[in-house]
Structure formats: structure tokens, C-alpha cells
Design a protein around this motif. Structure first.
Motif, PDB file in Angstrom:
ATOM      1  N   ARG A  65       1.680  20.183  -4.228  1.00 16.66           N
ATOM      2  CA  ARG A  65       1.056  18.733  -4.330  1.00 16.66           C
ATOM      3  C   ARG A  65       0.120  19.122  -6.175  1.00 16.66           C
ATOM      4  NH1 ARG A  65      -1.691  13.650  -2.762  1.00 16.66           N
ATOM      5  NH2 ARG A  65       0.307  12.217  -2.238  1.00 16.66           N
ATOM      6  N   PRO A  66       0.906  18.109  -7.460  1.00 17.37           N
ATOM      7  CA  PRO A  66       0.082  17.838  -7.525  1.00 17.37           C
ATOM      8  C   PRO A  66      -1.402  17.622  -7.801  1.00 17.37           C
ATOM      9  CG  PRO A  66       1.671  17.112  -8.663  1.00 17.37           C
ATOM     10  CD  PRO A  66       2.228  17.371  -7.042  1.00 17.37           C
ATOM     11  N   PHE A  67      -1.537  16.551  -6.868  1.00 13.83           N
ATOM     12  CA  PHE A  67      -3.198  16.177  -6.726  1.00 13.83           C
ATOM     13  C   PHE A  67      -3.450  16.321  -5.098  1.00 13.83           C
ATOM     14  CE2 PHE A  67      -1.733  13.208 -10.254  1.00 13.83           C
ATOM     15  CZ  PHE A  67      -2.647  13.103 -10.544  1.00 13.83           C
ATOM     16  N   PRO A  68      -4.532  16.229  -4.356  1.00 15.36           N
ATOM     17  CA  PRO A  68      -4.573  16.653  -3.487  1.00 15.36           C
ATOM     18  C   PRO A  68      -4.307  15.232  -2.309  1.00 15.36           C
ATOM     19  CG  PRO A  68      -6.558  16.271  -4.665  1.00 15.36           C
ATOM     20  CD  PRO A  68      -5.804  16.572  -5.234  1.00 15.36           C
ATOM     21  N   PHE A  69      -3.614  15.230  -1.061  1.00 13.18           N
ATOM     22  CA  PHE A  69      -3.652  14.104  -0.279  1.00 13.18           C
ATOM     23  C   PHE A  69      -4.673  14.006   0.593  1.00 13.18           C
ATOM     24  CE2 PHE A  69      -2.772  11.632   3.799  1.00 13.18           C
ATOM     25  CZ  PHE A  69      -2.476  11.334   3.460  1.00 13.18           C
ATOM     26  N   ILE A  70      -5.305  12.528  -0.450  1.00 12.88           N
ATOM     27  CA  ILE A  70      -6.221  11.975   1.103  1.00 12.88           C
ATOM     28  C   ILE A  70      -6.018  10.844   1.191  1.00 12.88           C
ATOM     29  CG2 ILE A  70      -9.236  10.652   0.363  1.00 12.88           C
ATOM     30  CD1 ILE A  70      -8.871  12.471  -1.878  1.00 12.88           C
ATOM     31  N   SER A  71      -6.313  10.473   2.418  1.00 10.95           N
ATOM     32  CA  SER A  71      -5.657   9.359   3.244  1.00 10.95           C
ATOM     33  C   SER A  71      -6.762   8.127   3.176  1.00 10.95           C
ATOM     34  CB  SER A  71      -5.798   9.895   5.178  1.00 10.95           C
ATOM     35  OG  SER A  71      -7.272  10.071   5.227  1.00 10.95           O
ATOM     36  N   ALA A  72      -5.784   6.944   3.770  1.00  9.98           N
ATOM     37  CA  ALA A  72      -6.274   5.596   3.096  1.00  9.98           C
ATOM     38  C   ALA A  72      -6.977   4.660   4.299  1.00  9.98           C
ATOM     39  CB  ALA A  72      -5.422   5.381   2.407  1.00  9.98           C
ATOM     40  N   HIS A  73      -7.033   3.993   3.521  1.00 14.05           N
ATOM     41  CA  HIS A  73      -8.018   2.522   5.477  1.00 14.05           C
ATOM     42  C   HIS A  73      -6.820   2.676   5.659  1.00 14.05           C
ATOM     43  CE1 HIS A  73     -12.071   2.089   5.102  1.00 14.05           C
ATOM     44  NE2 HIS A  73     -11.851   2.632   3.893  1.00 14.05           N
ATOM     45  N   ASP A  74      -5.971   1.443   6.537  1.00  9.01           N
ATOM     46  CA  ASP A  74      -4.561   0.585   7.115  1.00  9.01           C
ATOM     47  C   ASP A  74      -4.858  -0.499   6.366  1.00  9.01           C
ATOM     48  OD1 ASP A  74      -3.937  -1.890   8.496  1.00  9.01           O
ATOM     49  OD2 ASP A  74      -3.401   0.292   9.618  1.00  9.01           O
ATOM     50  N   PRO A  75      -3.305  -0.016   5.611  1.00  8.86           N
ATOM     51  CA  PRO A  75      -3.032  -1.931   4.732  1.00  8.86           C
ATOM     52  C   PRO A  75      -2.887  -3.126   5.275  1.00  8.86           C
ATOM     53  CG  PRO A  75      -1.223  -0.634   5.751  1.00  8.86           C
ATOM     54  CD  PRO A  75      -2.483   0.095   5.832  1.00  8.86           C
ATOM     55  N   PHE A  76      -2.785  -2.702   6.983  1.00  6.17           N
ATOM     56  CA  PHE A  76      -2.728  -4.656   7.124  1.00  6.17           C
ATOM     57  C   PHE A  76      -4.888  -4.726   7.168  1.00  6.17           C
ATOM     58  CE2 PHE A  76      -3.221  -6.791  11.436  1.00  6.17           C
ATOM     59  CZ  PHE A  76      -2.115  -7.698  10.371  1.00  6.17           C
ATOM     60  N   GLU A  77      -5.124  -4.185   7.879  1.00  2.00           N
ATOM     61  CA  GLU A  77      -6.404  -4.138   8.003  1.00  2.00           C
ATOM     62  C   GLU A  77      -7.369  -5.004   7.186  1.00  2.00           C
ATOM     63  OE1 GLU A  77      -8.005  -4.637  10.977  1.00  2.00           O
ATOM     64  OE2 GLU A  77      -5.867  -4.258  11.805  1.00  2.00           O
ATOM     65  N   PHE A  78      -6.791  -3.615   6.151  1.00  5.68           N
ATOM     66  CA  PHE A  78      -7.671  -4.052   4.372  1.00  5.68           C
ATOM     67  C   PHE A  78      -6.779  -5.800   3.854  1.00  5.68           C
ATOM     68  CE2 PHE A  78      -7.332  -3.797   0.106  1.00  5.68           C
ATOM     69  CZ  PHE A  78      -8.530  -3.142  -0.498  1.00  5.68           C
ATOM     70  N   ALA A  79      -5.882  -5.487   4.305  1.00  6.98           N
ATOM     71  CA  ALA A  79      -5.414  -6.165   3.568  1.00  6.98           C
ATOM     72  C   ALA A  79      -6.358  -8.369   4.459  1.00  6.98           C
ATOM     73  CB  ALA A  79      -3.614  -7.209   3.841  1.00  6.98           C
ATOM     74  N   LYS A  80      -5.837  -8.089   5.712  1.00  7.72           N
ATOM     75  CA  LYS A  80      -6.335  -9.280   6.518  1.00  7.72           C
ATOM     76  C   LYS A  80      -7.880  -8.972   6.753  1.00  7.72           C
ATOM     77  CE  LYS A  80      -6.606  -7.921  11.220  1.00  7.72           C
ATOM     78  NZ  LYS A  80      -6.399  -7.462  12.386  1.00  7.72           N
ATOM     79  N   GLU A  81      -8.468  -8.392   6.432  1.00 10.28           N
ATOM     80  CA  GLU A  81     -10.096  -8.088   6.215  1.00 10.28           C
ATOM     81  C   GLU A  81     -10.414  -8.421   5.191  1.00 10.28           C
ATOM     82  OE1 GLU A  81     -12.144  -8.167   8.986  1.00 10.28           O
ATOM     83  OE2 GLU A  81     -10.286  -7.823  10.516  1.00 10.28           O
ATOM     84  N   HIS A  82     -10.156  -8.294   3.537  1.00  2.84           N
ATOM     85  CA  HIS A  82     -11.257  -8.022   2.253  1.00  2.84           C
ATOM     86  C   HIS A  82      -9.711  -9.075   1.534  1.00  2.84           C
ATOM     87  CE1 HIS A  82     -13.849  -5.605   3.926  1.00  2.84           C
ATOM     88  NE2 HIS A  82     -12.672  -5.139   4.455  1.00  2.84           N
ATOM     89  N   LEU A  83      -8.490  -9.683   1.725  1.00  2.00           N
ATOM     90  CA  LEU A  83      -7.820 -10.081   0.867  1.00  2.00           C
ATOM     91  C   LEU A  83      -6.917 -11.685   1.080  1.00  2.00           C
ATOM     92  CD1 LEU A  83      -5.261  -7.137  -0.255  1.00  2.00           C
ATOM     93  CD2 LEU A  83      -7.879  -7.701  -1.480  1.00  2.00           C
ATOM     94  N   HIS A  84      -7.780 -11.378   2.284  1.00  2.00           N
ATOM     95  CA  HIS A  84      -7.302 -12.929   2.810  1.00  2.00           C
ATOM     96  C   HIS A  84      -7.682 -14.123   2.012  1.00  2.00           C
ATOM     97  CE1 HIS A  84     -11.904 -14.055   3.347  1.00  2.00           C
ATOM     98  NE2 HIS A  84     -11.930 -13.109   4.418  1.00  2.00           N
ATOM     99  N   SER A  85      -8.796 -14.675   0.768  1.00  2.00           N
ATOM    100  CA  SER A  85      -8.571 -15.490   0.376  1.00  2.00           C
ATOM    101  C   SER A  85      -7.657 -15.374  -0.830  1.00  2.00           C
ATOM    102  CB  SER A  85     -10.207 -15.202  -0.541  1.00  2.00           C
ATOM    103  OG  SER A  85     -10.303 -13.555  -1.649  1.00  2.00           O
ATOM    104  N   LEU A  86      -7.092 -14.735  -1.293  1.00  2.00           N
ATOM    105  CA  LEU A  86      -5.600 -14.564  -1.989  1.00  2.00           C
ATOM    106  C   LEU A  86      -4.414 -15.723  -0.947  1.00  2.00           C
ATOM    107  CD1 LEU A  86      -4.928 -13.788  -4.618  1.00  2.00           C
ATOM    108  CD2 LEU A  86      -3.547 -11.799  -3.851  1.00  2.00           C
TER     109      LEU A  86
END
Length: 310
Positions: A65-86
Motif C-alpha cells: 500500500r503506498p500510504f499506510p492504512f489509518i482507520s477513520a471515525h464512523d461516517p454516520f456518527e460524524f455526519a449526524k453529530e458534526h454536519l447537521h447544520s448542513l
């Protein structure tokens, strides 16, 4: 609304795709990232925001892999908690095979309650044994079919090898899928081949064509180009050499994406295929993010000039 445009098979849909912050990012930093993201997104004329689920696909290939894999925050939780004003719909990717049917049922209930739309994706590697099959996941979603839409992924590169992407699309349509988001397109001929065979198959079987949303991504460096190829994105040799000799890979890749967009607009219109575009922004470099914003605006203007957006 995104839902209405999909259900009415309206062309000219415009999406913007992002990934959540990395899993190790501290909560306060996540808030900061979300606020910066919102500032950029509030000015965009898009129909929906795609939030990807980041999976480790290292087992899919023996190549490093050219870049090391790094896990990310859950996409639904991120959108629900932080992007609700959009105030636009969010499209949330989910690897259905990693969850039980009970877990998917609870997740779908929450996703639909927030007005979001799911896209179920497949397994990250051929030897991964899914807990829940895609067909089972679609069956769970069925109770929402009157008030929601569900999407799936289509991969032109897979069609170039297996020549069965049209049938894969039809199989998913029979499960309720009404639109398909492609893997990033750098080989426009591969995308056209999928369209050609899909049209032939749908006409032969007297099935209405689904909406195809083509993903476009700016490439900011040769290392990013290598990573795209590692992910399975096919970049024609002539284009690859052009990038390698370009003084500004990012600017050249944006122009290539615009050319591809214009070509696909005319091709889909000619074939009668409802279509749209998803502009991906998965890089962290400021110039690549700004390039993705510029692409959304330029493609939006192109679609308006064709009478496909107001």
C-alpha cells in the motif's frame, strides 16, 4: 431534493464526497475539522453530501500500500453529530458484510430517521466472509423504499475484465437500488463501455435505466496517482505519462476531469441515461481540497449551461 431527482430519473445530479477524520483525531480537533468542512460546503450548490466508510483493502492485493492504512471515525456518527447544520441530504457508505442483520436494521432505522440515504458496499477483500450478504442488506432496507432511495457502487474497471457490470447493476436494481456511484473515472472509455452494455441489456429486458453518478477526483501528486492505481483505478498509459511530465499535476488532472465530465454529459444524453457527478475530496492538502471545490463549481456551471441544473 436528491430523493425526488433520483426517483424521477433527473439528470444533472451533483454530489460531493468526503471521508471522516482519522480515528485517532481528538474530539476537539474533530469539531475543528467539521467546522472547516462546513464553511467549504455551505457555499456549494450540491444535491447531497457523500460520507465514505474507510476500509483497509490491503488484503485485496499483494502490492504494498503506498500510504499506510489509518482507520477513520464512523461516517454516520460524524455526519449526524458534526454536519447537521448542513441542510442537504447525506449519503452514508456502509460495508454491510461486517454487520449482523440486527445491527444493520438498527443502523438503517437511525439513518432513515435522520433523512440520510445508505449505500451498501461489498467486502474489502475476496477472502473476507460476510456476516450479512448484500442481498440480505437490501431486503432489510425494503421497508423504506417508498420514502427513501438506496445506492450502490459500480466499477468500470471490473467490467473491462469480467464484462458483467451491466448484469451486476440489474441484479442490484431488482433488490431496490435506483442509482449507482462509480469508482473514480480516469479512463472514460471504460465508463462508456459500461453505459453501452447497460443500455443494450436494459433495452433487451425492457427495464428502465438507473441513474449513474460518475466520480471524479483531482490527483495532486505522482504518489497520489500511484495510490489511485493501487485502489484499482485505471489510468491510461498516455495520461499517466502526461501526469509524470507535467509541471503541475494537480492543475492538469483538474482539466482532465473536466474533459471527462463534458464527454460523459454528451454521451449519457445521447444514450438516454440519467446521470450525475460525484466530486471526491479525500485528500488533506489545502490545494487539493480547493481544486475539488473548483471542480464542483465548474461542473455545476457546465450542467447549467446544458439546462440540467437551475
Amino acid at each position: 431534493m436528491f430523493l425526488d431527482k433520483i426517483k424521477s430519473k433527473e439528470s444533472g445530479i451533483l454530489l460531493y464526497g468526503i471521508t471522516p477524520p482519522k480515528a485517532q483525531v481528538e474530539p476537539l480537533k474533530v469539531v475543528e475539522i467539521a467546522e472547516k468542512t462546513l464553511v467549504r460546503l455551505h457555499s456549494l450548490d450540491i444535491d447531497a453530501l457523500v460520507v465514505y466508510d474507510v476500509q483497509d483493502e490491503s488484503a485485496r492485493t499483494s502490492e504494498e500500500r503506498p500510504f499506510p492504512f489509518i482507520s477513520a471515525h464512523d461516517p454516520f456518527e460524524f455526519a449526524k453529530e458534526h454536519l447537521h447544520s448542513l441542510d442537504i441530504p447525506k449519503i452514508i457508505y456502509r460495508p454491510a458484510g461486517k454487520f449482523t442483520q440486527e445491527e444493520l436494521t438498527l443502523w438503517l432505522d437511525d439513518v432513515i430517521a435522520h433523512g440520510f440515504s445508505p449505500v451498501f458496499v461489498g467486502i474489502p477483500a475476496p477472502d473476507f466472509k460476510p456476516i450479512t450478504s448484500l442481498s440480505e442488506a437490501y431486503s432489510i432496507w425494503r421497508k423504506y423504499q417508498d420514502t427513501s432511495v438506496i445506492g450502490a457502487v459500480t466499477i468500470p474497471e471490473r467490467h473491462a475484465v469480467l464484462n458483467d457490470e451491466d448484469q451486476r447493476i440489474l441484479d442490484k436494481m431488482s433488490s431496490g437500488v435506483s442509482y449507482f456511484v462509480s469508482q473514480c473515472v480516469f479512463n472514460v472509455d471504460y465508463a462508456k463501455r459500461v453505459i453501452d452494455d447497460l443500455v443494450k441489456t436494459c433495452v433487451h429486458k425492457e427495464i428502465a435505466l438507473p441513474t449513474i453518478i460518475f466520480t471524479l477526483t483531482a490527483c495532486g501528486s505522482l504518489k497520489t496517482l500511484h495510490f489511485m492505481e493501487w485502489l484499482g483505478i485505471h489510468v491510461p498509459e498516455a495520461l499517466k505519462e502526461e501526469f509524470k511530465t507535467s509541471e503541475n499535476v494537480l492543475a492538469r488532472s483538474v482539466e482532465v476531469c473536466m474533459t471527462i465530465a463534458e464527454e460523459l454529459i454528451h454521451y449519457c444524453a445521447e444514450k438516454g441515461v440519467p446521470f450525475g457527478f460525484n466530486i471526491e475530496s479525500v485528500a488533506i492538502r489545502k490545494d487539493e481540497i480547493e481544486a475539488s471545490i473548483a471542480m464542483v463549481n465548474r461542473i455545476g456551471e457546465t450542467l447549467k449551461a446544458q439546462g440540467l441544473r437551475k
